[in-house]
Design a protein around this motif. Structure first.
Motif: not given
Length: 87
Positions: A43-44, A46-50
């Motif tokens: 989840i982390l 996924w949230l930090l990928s942008p």
């Protein structure tokens, strides 16, 4: 004498069962903990990928690819792709 041997056999079997139960519980806790950490990291990520992609594509670089001067991937990627021969 047979009663003592029977008592010892029952004691050893009880110790084996208790040891197996303790090992199962420790293994279950360890597996659940590892699974929870894995989910949190997914989840982390996924949230930090942008933010990571924005930083990566906006980074200033100075290289030459197929005759195209690359200053950043965001600006130069369309030129690099078009410079490859479509044949």
């Amino acid at each position: 004498m047979e009663n003592i041997v029977t008592f010892l056999n029952i004691g050893f079997v009880a110790l084996l069962i208790i040891g197996a139960l303790i090992g199962f519980l420790r293994g279950t806790f360890k597996s659940a903990y590892n699974f929870a950490v894995f989910i949190v990291l997914i989840i982390l990520g996924w949230l930090l990928s942008p933010a990571f992609a924005k930083t990566l594509f906006g980074a200033k670089i100075n290289i030459d690819i197929n005759g195209v001067a690359v200053t950043s991937l965001k600006e130069s990627l369309p030129e690099i792709i078009s410079s490859f021969d479509a044949d």
